[in-house]
Every structure is written in C-alpha cells, then in structure tokens.
Design a protein around this motif. Structure first.
Motif, PDB file in Angstrom:
ATOM      1  N   GLU A   9       0.837  -1.205   0.000  1.00  0.00           N
ATOM      2  CA  GLU A   9       0.000   0.000   0.000  1.00  0.00           C
ATOM      3  C   GLU A   9       0.871   1.254   0.000  1.00  0.00           C
ATOM      4  O   GLU A   9       0.597   2.219  -0.729  1.00  0.00           O
ATOM      5  CB  GLU A   9      -0.924   0.004   1.221  1.00  0.00           C
ATOM      6  CG  GLU A   9      -1.842   1.189   1.307  1.00  0.00           C
ATOM      7  CD  GLU A   9      -2.935   1.218   0.256  1.00  0.00           C
ATOM      8  OE1 GLU A   9      -3.475   2.313   0.002  1.00  0.00           O
ATOM      9  OE2 GLU A   9      -3.248   0.161  -0.310  1.00  0.00           O
ATOM     10  N   LEU A  13       1.300   4.333  -2.833  1.00  0.00           N
ATOM     11  CA  LEU A  13       1.269   5.764  -2.532  1.00  0.00           C
ATOM     12  C   LEU A  13       2.488   6.476  -3.110  1.00  0.00           C
ATOM     13  O   LEU A  13       2.376   7.570  -3.663  1.00  0.00           O
ATOM     14  CB  LEU A  13       1.221   5.994  -1.022  1.00  0.00           C
ATOM     15  CG  LEU A  13      -0.091   5.711  -0.326  1.00  0.00           C
ATOM     16  CD1 LEU A  13       0.083   5.817   1.184  1.00  0.00           C
ATOM     17  CD2 LEU A  13      -1.160   6.662  -0.803  1.00  0.00           C
ATOM     18  N   GLU A  26      -3.279  14.634   0.176  1.00  0.00           N
ATOM     19  CA  GLU A  26      -4.085  13.415   0.290  1.00  0.00           C
ATOM     20  C   GLU A  26      -3.180  12.205   0.513  1.00  0.00           C
ATOM     21  O   GLU A  26      -3.471  11.339   1.341  1.00  0.00           O
ATOM     22  CB  GLU A  26      -4.925  13.207  -0.969  1.00  0.00           C
ATOM     23  CG  GLU A  26      -5.734  11.925  -0.944  1.00  0.00           C
ATOM     24  CD  GLU A  26      -6.481  11.665  -2.230  1.00  0.00           C
ATOM     25  OE1 GLU A  26      -6.756  10.483  -2.493  1.00  0.00           O
ATOM     26  OE2 GLU A  26      -6.777  12.612  -2.968  1.00  0.00           O
ATOM     27  N   VAL A  27      -2.079  12.159  -0.224  1.00  0.00           N
ATOM     28  CA  VAL A  27      -1.134  11.060  -0.071  1.00  0.00           C
ATOM     29  C   VAL A  27      -0.578  11.049   1.354  1.00  0.00           C
ATOM     30  O   VAL A  27      -0.464   9.997   1.986  1.00  0.00           O
ATOM     31  CB  VAL A  27       0.003  11.160  -1.116  1.00  0.00           C
ATOM     32  CG1 VAL A  27       1.111  10.163  -0.821  1.00  0.00           C
ATOM     33  CG2 VAL A  27      -0.546  10.936  -2.522  1.00  0.00           C
ATOM     34  N   ARG A  30      -3.160   9.653   3.737  1.00  0.00           N
ATOM     35  CA  ARG A  30      -3.280   8.197   3.591  1.00  0.00           C
ATOM     36  C   ARG A  30      -2.085   7.489   4.213  1.00  0.00           C
ATOM     37  O   ARG A  30      -2.243   6.456   4.871  1.00  0.00           O
ATOM     38  CB  ARG A  30      -3.434   7.828   2.122  1.00  0.00           C
ATOM     39  CG  ARG A  30      -4.795   8.237   1.573  1.00  0.00           C
ATOM     40  CD  ARG A  30      -4.943   8.074   0.090  1.00  0.00           C
ATOM     41  NE  ARG A  30      -4.585   6.767  -0.404  1.00  0.00           N
ATOM     42  CZ  ARG A  30      -4.322   6.495  -1.688  1.00  0.00           C
ATOM     43  NH1 ARG A  30      -4.385   7.459  -2.587  1.00  0.00           N
ATOM     44  NH2 ARG A  30      -4.010   5.285  -2.071  1.00  0.00           N
ATOM     45  N   THR A  33      -2.392   7.473   7.951  1.00  0.00           N
ATOM     46  CA  THR A  33      -3.395   6.493   8.369  1.00  0.00           C
ATOM     47  C   THR A  33      -2.798   5.095   8.395  1.00  0.00           C
ATOM     48  O   THR A  33      -2.993   4.334   9.353  1.00  0.00           O
ATOM     49  CB  THR A  33      -4.617   6.536   7.430  1.00  0.00           C
ATOM     50  OG1 THR A  33      -5.202   7.835   7.503  1.00  0.00           O
ATOM     51  CG2 THR A  33      -5.638   5.484   7.805  1.00  0.00           C
ATOM     52  N   ILE A  34      -2.046   4.752   7.346  1.00  0.00           N
ATOM     53  CA  ILE A  34      -1.419   3.433   7.286  1.00  0.00           C
ATOM     54  C   ILE A  34      -0.411   3.267   8.420  1.00  0.00           C
ATOM     55  O   ILE A  34      -0.412   2.251   9.120  1.00  0.00           O
ATOM     56  CB  ILE A  34      -0.733   3.225   5.921  1.00  0.00           C
ATOM     57  CG1 ILE A  34      -1.781   3.125   4.814  1.00  0.00           C
ATOM     58  CG2 ILE A  34       0.150   1.970   5.943  1.00  0.00           C
ATOM     59  CD1 ILE A  34      -1.202   3.191   3.417  1.00  0.00           C
TER      60      ILE A  34
END
Length: 68
Positions: A9, A13, A26-27, A30, A33-34
């Motif tokens: 994932e 990205l 946005e990247v 994300r 979050t990961i």
C-alpha cells in the motif's frame, strides 16, 4: 493486514506521488493512516518512512504552505 500488505500500500502511494496522480496532501493523510494503523497493530515502522512522515509533517505545518 500483514506487514507485506502495508508495504504494498505504501509502495502504491509512492508511485502516485511520483506520477503526480494524486494530491500530495491526500497522499500524506493516507500514509499517516497506514502508519498509525501499523503502530496500533504493533508492527515496526521502517526508519525511512518515519523520516518521510516527519518531512511531510514539517512541510504541511508551515503557515501558508501549499504542499506543492
């Protein structure tokens, strides 16, 4: 998710960033979050990703910073 699934994932990205397919902010969200999920699951965070996360935090914490 397994550690390898998280790595895949994150690799996706990174490819989005290089190909300019996504908004850097946005990247960053994300990725955070990961990484937060990996931390919650007790998985190790590679040092290069920790530094990258810190660099992104610094970039977006600058008042008026566009992230571009």
């Amino acid at each position: 998710m397994s550690f390898d699934e998280y790595k895949a994932e994150i690799s996706l990205l990174m490819n989005e960033m290089e190909g300019e397919q996504g908004d850097l902010h946005e990247v960053m969200m994300r990725l955070k979050t990961i990484l937060d999920t990996m931390r919650a699951e007790g998985l190790p965070i590679p040092d290069d990703l920790k530094r990258f996360e810190q660099d992104l935090d610094a970039r977006f914490s600058v008042p008026g910073g566009s992230g571009d």
